[in-house]
Design an enzyme around this catalytic site. Structure first.
Site, mmCIF file in Angstrom:
data_model
loop_
_atom_site.group_PDB
_atom_site.id
_atom_site.type_symbol
_atom_site.label_atom_id
_atom_site.label_comp_id
_atom_site.label_asym_id
_atom_site.label_seq_id
_atom_site.Cartn_x
_atom_site.Cartn_y
_atom_site.Cartn_z
ATOM 1 N N ASP A 64 0.877 -1.164 0.000
ATOM 2 C CA ASP A 64 0.000 0.000 0.000
ATOM 3 C C ASP A 64 0.919 1.220 0.000
ATOM 4 O OD1 ASP A 64 -1.692 2.127 0.510
ATOM 5 O OD2 ASP A 64 -2.652 1.196 2.244
ATOM 6 N N TYR A 175 -7.154 14.197 -7.559
ATOM 7 C CA TYR A 175 -6.368 13.427 -8.525
ATOM 8 C C TYR A 175 -5.510 14.360 -9.380
ATOM 9 C CZ TYR A 175 -5.106 10.388 -12.390
ATOM 10 O OH TYR A 175 -4.399 9.689 -13.335
ATOM 11 N N GLY A 176 -6.132 15.397 -9.951
ATOM 12 C CA GLY A 176 -5.385 16.343 -10.786
ATOM 13 C C GLY A 176 -4.262 17.008 -10.017
ATOM 14 N N ALA A 177 -4.545 17.432 -8.788
ATOM 15 C CA ALA A 177 -3.523 18.086 -7.968
ATOM 16 C C ALA A 177 -2.396 17.121 -7.609
ATOM 17 C CB ALA A 177 -4.153 18.659 -6.702
ATOM 18 N N LYS A 179 -1.334 14.598 -9.349
ATOM 19 C CA LYS A 179 -0.500 14.378 -10.546
ATOM 20 C C LYS A 179 0.320 15.616 -10.883
ATOM 21 C CE LYS A 179 -1.268 10.095 -11.442
ATOM 22 N NZ LYS A 179 -0.173 9.119 -11.509
#
Length: 187
Positions: A64, A175-177, A179
């Site tokens: 994990d 998610y965008g942040a 990445k």
């Protein structure tokens, strides 16, 4: 010797039980490299990827990436299996379960409760940014301490990003942040 007439590289690929990670595992194995196929929960898929790899010396490893202790264990497992990790591919990514009942990962501000918002951001950043950063620290230190075999270039680290890092992700902002942070970390 691999088919490319260079010594075999040791390659650790996170998130290799499907998608980009699995494709990367197949590509490295096809070139004669030895691959550790990392997975979090999809052991059967990881074993199926392993069965389809060309050559020998491949293995699977569970971890994990949100757990720094498991990240350290993953690095140690890869080193033990490969002797030296020459390439790290951070391909794992998490899209949290939808808080709105919509598309996987949806957590738009106007429809997400604060407690859900906080939990989604913490888990997404832990998996998509902190996990790869911690694993990179582990593997980069190893790459510095253990020199590569003759004919193998010095260590390589590849971070798999997302177009969402540049265009934004209004429905999945964590998610965008995460990445975007991974892109910045890799530079």
């Amino acid at each position: 010797m691999s088919r490319t007439k260079t010594p075999s590289r040791g390659v650790l690929i996170t998130g290799a039980s499907r998608g980009i990670g699995a494709a990367a595992a197949r590509a490295f194995a096809k070139k004669g490299d030895r691959v550790v196929v990392h997975f979090h929960q999809q052991q059967q898929r990881a074993l199926e990827v392993l069965e389809r790899l060309d050559g020998t010396g491949h293995t699977v490893a569970a971890a994990d990436l949100c757990d720094p202790g498991q990240v350290a264990e993953l690095a140690a497992t890869a080193v033990a299996a490969l002797g030296r990790v020459d390439v790290l591919v951070n391909a794992a990514a998490l899209l949290a379960e939808s808080s709105t009942g919509g598309r996987r990962g949806d957590h738009p501000l106007e429809h997400t409760a604060y407690a859900d918002w906080v939990e989604i951001w913490q888990r997404t950043l832990a998996a998509n940014l902190l996990g790869p950063a911690n694993l990179t620290w582990q593997i980069a230190r190893h790459m510095i301490e253990i020199k590569p075999a003759d004919g193998i270039p010095a260590g390589r680290i590849v971070n798999v990003g997302s177009r969402g890092a540049y265009r934004g992700e209004p429905e999945v902002p964590a998610y965008g942040a995460s990445k975007a942070g991974l892109h910045a970390f890799g530079q």
